[in-house]
Design a protein around this motif. Structure first.
Motif, PDB file in Angstrom:
ATOM      1  N   SER A 170       0.826  -1.203   0.000  1.00 16.70           N
ATOM      2  CA  SER A 170       0.000   0.000   0.000  1.00 16.70           C
ATOM      3  C   SER A 170       0.861   1.254   0.000  1.00 16.70           C
ATOM      4  CB  SER A 170      -0.964   0.005   1.186  1.00 16.70           C
ATOM      5  OG  SER A 170      -0.270   0.190   2.391  1.00 16.70           O
ATOM      6  N   THR A 171       1.984   1.243   0.705  1.00 17.87           N
ATOM      7  CA  THR A 171       2.890   2.390   0.702  1.00 17.87           C
ATOM      8  C   THR A 171       3.515   2.552  -0.672  1.00 17.87           C
ATOM      9  OG1 THR A 171       3.387   2.066   3.027  1.00 17.87           O
ATOM     10  CG2 THR A 171       4.933   3.393   1.778  1.00 17.87           C
ATOM     11  N   HIS A 172       3.966   1.447  -1.250  1.00 19.48           N
ATOM     12  CA  HIS A 172       4.610   1.473  -2.555  1.00 19.48           C
ATOM     13  C   HIS A 172       3.632   1.929  -3.643  1.00 19.48           C
ATOM     14  CE1 HIS A 172       8.239   0.524  -4.744  1.00 19.48           C
ATOM     15  NE2 HIS A 172       7.517  -0.066  -5.683  1.00 19.48           N
ATOM     16  N   ALA A 173       2.345   1.557  -3.502  1.00 16.95           N
ATOM     17  CA  ALA A 173       1.336   1.924  -4.498  1.00 16.95           C
ATOM     18  C   ALA A 173       1.078   3.429  -4.508  1.00 16.95           C
ATOM     19  CB  ALA A 173       0.046   1.171  -4.219  1.00 16.95           C
ATOM     20  N   GLN A 174       1.343   4.122  -3.421  1.00 19.16           N
ATOM     21  CA  GLN A 174       1.105   5.559  -3.332  1.00 19.16           C
ATOM     22  C   GLN A 174       2.235   6.361  -3.963  1.00 19.16           C
ATOM     23  OE1 GLN A 174       0.453   6.343   0.795  1.00 19.16           O
ATOM     24  NE2 GLN A 174      -1.350   5.061   0.898  1.00 19.16           N
ATOM     25  N   ILE A 175       3.312   5.721  -4.350  1.00 19.69           N
ATOM     26  CA  ILE A 175       4.446   6.404  -4.968  1.00 19.69           C
ATOM     27  C   ILE A 175       4.244   6.418  -6.478  1.00 19.69           C
ATOM     28  CG2 ILE A 175       6.936   6.335  -5.361  1.00 19.69           C
ATOM     29  CD1 ILE A 175       7.166   5.047  -2.555  1.00 19.69           C
ATOM     30  N   ASP A 176       4.333   7.608  -7.061  1.00 21.76           N
ATOM     31  CA  ASP A 176       4.158   7.774  -8.502  1.00 21.76           C
ATOM     32  C   ASP A 176       5.454   8.320  -9.098  1.00 21.76           C
ATOM     33  OD1 ASP A 176       3.452   8.296 -11.101  1.00 21.76           O
ATOM     34  OD2 ASP A 176       1.907   9.770 -10.606  1.00 21.76           O
ATOM     35  N   PRO A 177       6.293   7.467  -9.703  1.00 21.19           N
ATOM     36  CA  PRO A 177       7.586   7.912 -10.235  1.00 21.19           C
ATOM     37  C   PRO A 177       7.475   8.979 -11.322  1.00 21.19           C
ATOM     38  CG  PRO A 177       7.493   5.517 -10.143  1.00 21.19           C
ATOM     39  CD  PRO A 177       6.105   6.026  -9.854  1.00 21.19           C
ATOM     40  N   ALA A 178       6.373   9.017 -12.073  1.00 18.83           N
ATOM     41  CA  ALA A 178       6.221   9.976 -13.176  1.00 18.83           C
ATOM     42  C   ALA A 178       5.857  11.378 -12.700  1.00 18.83           C
ATOM     43  CB  ALA A 178       5.169   9.477 -14.155  1.00 18.83           C
ATOM     44  N   THR A 179       5.309  11.479 -11.485  1.00 15.96           N
ATOM     45  CA  THR A 179       4.947  12.788 -10.935  1.00 15.96           C
ATOM     46  C   THR A 179       6.060  13.242 -10.000  1.00 15.96           C
ATOM     47  OG1 THR A 179       2.604  12.213 -11.073  1.00 15.96           O
ATOM     48  CG2 THR A 179       3.203  14.077  -9.662  1.00 15.96           C
ATOM     49  N   VAL A 180       6.728  14.318 -10.389  1.00 10.11           N
ATOM     50  CA  VAL A 180       7.882  14.810  -9.633  1.00 10.11           C
ATOM     51  C   VAL A 180       7.427  15.909  -8.675  1.00 10.11           C
ATOM     52  CG1 VAL A 180      10.149  15.900  -9.827  1.00 10.11           C
ATOM     53  CG2 VAL A 180       9.420  14.212 -11.526  1.00 10.11           C
ATOM     54  N   VAL A 181       7.807  15.775  -7.406  1.00 11.62           N
ATOM     55  CA  VAL A 181       7.456  16.756  -6.378  1.00 11.62           C
ATOM     56  C   VAL A 181       8.731  17.272  -5.711  1.00 11.62           C
ATOM     57  CG1 VAL A 181       5.182  15.743  -5.940  1.00 11.62           C
ATOM     58  CG2 VAL A 181       7.154  15.004  -4.579  1.00 11.62           C
ATOM     59  N   GLU A 182       8.584  18.357  -5.009  1.00 11.19           N
ATOM     60  CA  GLU A 182       9.728  18.975  -4.335  1.00 11.19           C
ATOM     61  C   GLU A 182       9.814  18.521  -2.884  1.00 11.19           C
ATOM     62  OE1 GLU A 182      11.570  23.397  -3.378  1.00 11.19           O
ATOM     63  OE2 GLU A 182       9.693  23.213  -4.457  1.00 11.19           O
ATOM     64  N   ILE A 183      11.046  18.292  -2.441  1.00  9.01           N
ATOM     65  CA  ILE A 183      11.330  18.094  -1.023  1.00  9.01           C
ATOM     66  C   ILE A 183      12.406  19.097  -0.638  1.00  9.01           C
ATOM     67  CG2 ILE A 183      10.664  15.656  -0.955  1.00  9.01           C
ATOM     68  CD1 ILE A 183      13.703  14.979  -0.995  1.00  9.01           C
ATOM     69  N   GLY A 184      12.636  19.259   0.644  1.00 11.17           N
ATOM     70  CA  GLY A 184      13.645  20.210   1.114  1.00 11.17           C
ATOM     71  C   GLY A 184      13.025  21.575   1.336  1.00 11.17           C
ATOM     72  N   LYS A 185      13.853  22.604   1.246  1.00 13.22           N
ATOM     73  CA  LYS A 185      13.388  23.973   1.486  1.00 13.22           C
ATOM     74  C   LYS A 185      13.125  24.693   0.176  1.00 13.22           C
ATOM     75  CE  LYS A 185      15.237  25.297   5.946  1.00 13.22           C
ATOM     76  NZ  LYS A 185      16.107  26.257   6.627  1.00 13.22           N
ATOM     77  N   GLU A 186      12.014  25.400   0.144  1.00 15.55           N
ATOM     78  CA  GLU A 186      11.675  26.171  -1.053  1.00 15.55           C
ATOM     79  C   GLU A 186      12.456  27.488  -1.100  1.00 15.55           C
ATOM     80  OE1 GLU A 186       7.812  28.281  -3.104  1.00 15.55           O
ATOM     81  OE2 GLU A 186       7.486  26.637  -1.706  1.00 15.55           O
ATOM     82  N   ILE A 187      12.654  28.129   0.058  1.00 13.28           N
ATOM     83  CA  ILE A 187      13.370  29.411   0.131  1.00 13.28           C
ATOM     84  C   ILE A 187      14.250  29.400   1.381  1.00 13.28           C
ATOM     85  CG2 ILE A 187      13.159  31.915   0.412  1.00 13.28           C
ATOM     86  CD1 ILE A 187      10.395  31.740  -0.847  1.00 13.28           C
ATOM     87  N   TYR A 188      15.473  29.897   1.231  1.00 12.04           N
ATOM     88  CA  TYR A 188      16.334  30.081   2.393  1.00 12.04           C
ATOM     89  C   TYR A 188      17.348  31.183   2.121  1.00 12.04           C
ATOM     90  CZ  TYR A 188      19.424  26.946  -0.269  1.00 12.04           C
ATOM     91  OH  TYR A 188      20.193  26.367  -1.245  1.00 12.04           O
ATOM     92  N   GLN A 189      17.879  31.737   3.180  1.00 14.56           N
ATOM     93  CA  GLN A 189      18.910  32.769   3.093  1.00 14.56           C
ATOM     94  C   GLN A 189      20.278  32.089   3.081  1.00 14.56           C
ATOM     95  OE1 GLN A 189      16.509  35.438   2.397  1.00 14.56           O
ATOM     96  NE2 GLN A 189      18.453  36.354   2.916  1.00 14.56           N
ATOM     97  N   ALA A 190      21.160  32.547   2.197  1.00 13.12           N
ATOM     98  CA  ALA A 190      22.545  32.077   2.194  1.00 13.12           C
ATOM     99  C   ALA A 190      23.442  33.098   2.893  1.00 13.12           C
ATOM    100  CB  ALA A 190      23.030  31.840   0.773  1.00 13.12           C
TER     101      ALA A 190
END
Length: 192
Positions: A10-30
């Motif tokens: 059930s966990t594996h079935a929820q993963i869609d390799p063709a749909t790419v999503v973002e992880i990590g931080k969207e914005i940060y200060q350097a």
């Protein structure tokens, strides 16, 4: 054992390799008010399959890859350097899920130089833009645009220059719109 197999399916079935999503931080200060504040252990972005929440769930990572160096430098009317920021884009690539796809993680920047004259202020923001599947549904290649905004200001005016690089899961990159080089106090390019 049967419950464990069912949970995995059930966990594996929820993963869609063709749909790419973002992880990590969207914005940060350097850089914030002339001081480096980047923490490369948490300040990064990734482009992974939908359903993946941690890049370590994927395997076969390569890299890090690294771009050419870029810089933004501001000088006043007398030619005095006011601020300078130099960096490289970096990312890990090639992560896959059971041999499917090529994805990106730990995409961001590596700071080379951050300089500000006594009366000046340097701020650098890094933003990741919406991830894209540059491949096909059967052979996805995740990618994400990393945008660096370099701001320099003194007492009266603030100037910002922006540089964007697309980094991809196959290890390639493409420079997008990028204002880099040496600029005068009015923001126009200076021939050096």
């Amino acid at each position: 054992m049967r419950v464990l197999a069912s949970l995995f399916a059930s966990t594996h079935a929820q993963i869609d390799p063709a749909t790419v999503v973002e992880i990590g931080k969207e914005i940060y200060q350097a850089i914030e008010d002339n001081q480096p504040v980047i923490d490369t252990t948490i300040d990064w972005a990734g482009a992974v399959p939908q359903g993946i929440t941690d890049w370590t769930q994927l395997e076969n990572w390569q890299g890090p890859a690294q771009s050419d160096s870029y810089y933004v430098e501001f000088k006043n009317g007398l030619g005095t350097k006011l601020t300078k920021f130099a960096w490289q884009f970096v990312w890990k690539y090639g992560g896959d899920m059971s041999g499917v796809g090529k994805y990106v993680t730990q995409a961001g920047i590596d700071v080379d130089t951050a300089y500000a004259y006594l009366s000046e202020h340097l701020d650098v923001e890094v933003k990741s833009l919406k991830p894209v599947n540059y491949g096909t549904s059967d052979a996805p290649v995740g990618g994400v645009d990393i945008q660096v905004s370099v701001s320099s200001h003194g007492l009266f005016e603030k100037t910002t220059k922006v540089c964007t690089m697309t980094v991809k899961g196959d290890g390639t990159s493409a420079l997008g719109t990028c204002e880099h080089g040496t600029f005068g106090h009015d923001g126009t390019a200076v021939v050096v």
